[in-house]
Design a protein around this motif. Structure first.
Motif, short mmCIF file in Angstrom:
data_model
loop_
_atom_site.label_atom_id
_atom_site.label_comp_id
_atom_site.label_asym_id
_atom_site.label_seq_id
_atom_site.Cartn_x
_atom_site.Cartn_y
_atom_site.Cartn_z
N HIS A 1 0.84 -1.19 0.00
CA HIS A 1 0.00 0.00 0.00
C HIS A 1 0.88 1.25 0.00
CE1 HIS A 1 -2.76 3.14 1.54
NE2 HIS A 1 -3.59 2.52 0.72
N TYR B 1 1.04 3.63 1.86
CA TYR B 1 1.47 4.12 3.19
C TYR B 1 2.61 3.29 3.78
CZ TYR B 1 -3.16 6.49 3.52
OH TYR B 1 -4.28 7.26 3.34
N SER C 1 -6.14 1.17 -2.36
CA SER C 1 -6.89 -0.04 -2.05
C SER C 1 -7.50 -0.68 -3.30
CB SER C 1 -8.03 0.25 -1.08
OG SER C 1 -7.52 0.82 0.07
N MET D 1 -7.02 -5.50 3.88
CA MET D 1 -6.58 -5.48 2.47
C MET D 1 -6.20 -6.89 2.02
SD MET D 1 -4.29 -2.03 2.42
CE MET D 1 -5.10 -0.44 2.63
N TYR E 1 -17.37 0.56 3.00
CA TYR E 1 -15.99 0.91 2.63
C TYR E 1 -15.14 -0.35 2.78
CZ TYR E 1 -11.87 4.09 2.82
OH TYR E 1 -10.70 4.77 2.58
N ASN F 1 -12.44 -0.75 3.97
CA ASN F 1 -11.78 -0.76 5.28
C ASN F 1 -12.73 -1.37 6.30
OD1 ASN F 1 -10.40 1.04 3.60
ND2 ASN F 1 -9.61 2.23 5.31
N HIS G 1 -7.16 13.31 2.01
CA HIS G 1 -7.89 12.06 1.80
C HIS G 1 -9.32 12.27 2.30
CE1 HIS G 1 -8.88 7.78 1.98
NE2 HIS G 1 -7.86 7.61 1.17
N GLU H 1 -11.02 10.53 4.07
CA GLU H 1 -11.18 10.05 5.46
C GLU H 1 -11.00 11.20 6.47
OE1 GLU H 1 -8.61 6.70 6.31
OE2 GLU H 1 -9.43 5.56 4.64
N MET I 1 0.30 0.72 9.59
CA MET I 1 0.90 0.73 8.25
C MET I 1 2.42 0.73 8.32
SD MET I 1 -0.90 0.60 5.50
CE MET I 1 -2.60 0.65 4.97
P1 13P Z 1 -6.78 4.45 -0.39
O1 13P Z 1 -7.75 3.51 -1.01
O2 13P Z 1 -6.99 5.85 -0.80
O3 13P Z 1 -5.38 3.98 -0.62
O4 13P Z 1 -7.04 4.51 1.17
C1 13P Z 1 -6.89 3.39 1.90
C2 13P Z 1 -6.75 3.64 3.32
O5 13P Z 1 -7.41 4.35 3.94
C3 13P Z 1 -5.75 2.91 3.94
O6 13P Z 1 -5.77 3.21 5.24
#
Ligand code: 13P
Ligand code: SF4
Length: 300
Positions: A21, A23, A38, A61, A109, A111, A194, A196, A259
């Motif tokens: 990922h 991050y 993701s 993931m 989502y 997540n 983001h 989020e 992460m």
């Molecule tokens: P992305 O799908 O934007 O990579 O976000 C994923 C995420 O929140 C990972 O924590």
């Protein structure tokens, strides 16, 4: 031994692809066969020809990769790399909520755990949430678990929403004052966050995008300075892709400890011992897969 060479050699022997990922730590991103957001990682896991997927990211993931490719072995180097937001909705709590709101479509989502996906009508990621909600055949949406991403979608799609009260603790730490301070220092910089992030933070941004959306925007935009409102791991890719541009992390609090767990040693051990493998029941895979496939259909 040169650990990077050993990892590459082992990955070949095991017929493994290494996914990371955006991050992840710089050294993990550099050794991965593919780094992405993701949605890109799920799609890559589904479409790759290798029989083993080594997933450097967080647990949900790797589960998503398993759901989309049940015949492949999916290995997560750190099984303790969880996501607090995903843990903010449990299967039992969602069953109760669905009973209370039977005429609402559940959009979840990615997540989230596999059990929760299995109870959902469709999944979404940060890069396709608006399209999924827009195209799903209902005006009533129970959006799970990220209240901030749900709120972001509701700016563009006028439907009747119920937001689950979940959030990402890392993105939640970013405040309006942080952005104001950076804006004072770099008045001409573009602000990218983001979805989020809190709604009031999104209000201040030039754009709210998925992690790969941010990297694409920075590659293509003419500006030379960007204030970045997402997890700090993304800076590595940004600097690598646009070395002549300047990237300012909006706050030093933007670090997701989960992460950051996976090290090169963990990756090496994962390949050596083929651990920890993701196992899910056939029923969960079947139901969760329907919700993920629905996501791909609705993202048109
Ligand atoms: P992305 O799908 O934007 O990579 O976000 C994923 C995420 O929140 C990972 O924590
Ligand atoms: Fe979960 Fe937030 Fe970390 Fe992403 S950044 S894994 S949403 S806690």
């Amino acid at each position: 031994m040169n650990i990077a060479n050993e990892i590459k050699k082992l990955a070949k022997e095991r017929d493994a692809i290494i996914l990371a990922h955006n991050y992840q730590r710089p050294e993990i991103q550099d050794i991965a066969d593919f780094t992405g957001d993701s949605l890109e990682l799920s799609t890559k896991a589904r479409d790759c020809k290798q029989s083993v997927i080594i997933f450097c990211g967080v647990h949900f993931m790797a589960e998503t990769a398993k759901i989309l490719s049940p015949h492949k072995r999916v290995i997560i180097p750190r099984v303790d790399a969880g996501c607090p937001m995903a843990d903010m909705v449990t299967k039992d709590a969602l069953i109760l909520k669905k009973k209370a709101y039977p005429d609402y479509k559940v959009v979840t989502y990615v997540n989230s755990t596999a059990d929760v996906k299995a109870l959902s009508d469709a999944c979404c990621t940060s890069s396709n949430a608006t399209k999924v909600v827009e195209n799903i055949e209902s005006d009533k949406i129970l959006f799970v678990p990220d209240r901030n991403l749900g709120h972001y979608v509701s700016r563009f799609v006028k439907k009747d929403f119920i937001f689950w009260n979940g959030f990402c603790p890392t993105h939640e730490r970013l405040r309006v004052e942080d952005i104001l301070m950076k804006k004072q220092e770099y008045p001409h910089a573009k602000v990218l966050v983001h979805p989020e992030c809190r709604p009031e933070v999104v209000d201040m941004a030039d754009k709210a995008l998925s992690t790969s959306g941010i990297t694409k925007f920075c590659r293509e935009d003419d500006s030379d300075t960007f204030i970045i409102g997402t997890e700090e791991g993304i800076l590595h890719r940004l600097k690598k892709e646009s070395p002549h541009k300047k990237f300012i992390l909006a706050s030093k609090k933007l670090i997701c400890p989960n992460m950051k767990l996976t090290s090169l040693e963990d990756l090496y051990n994962a390949l050596l011992n083929m651990e920890s493998e993701i196992y899910l029941s056939d029923v969960v895979i079947k139901e969760a897969r329907k919700a993920l496939e629905r996501m791909y259909e609705l993202n048109k």
